[in-house]
Design a protein around this motif. Sequence first.
Motif: not given
Length: 54
Positions: A34-40, A46-49
């Motif tokens: 879950d932590k890795w999914d949230l990080r991704q 951020l990359s889209k922004l």
Amino acid sequence: MMPGRNLRKSAPPAVPAEREVAAECALQLRRIGDKWDLRQRILNLLSKLFFPET
């Protein structure tokens, strides 16, 4: 059953302590996932922004 053939013995059931350990391990792996999914997801946002053309 055919004469001269033995039935296979099944494995003994897991003791409750092993089940608790397995359940705790599964829970910790789920939390890590879950932590890795949230990080991704945050990185993707951020990359889209910051890079909308990609």
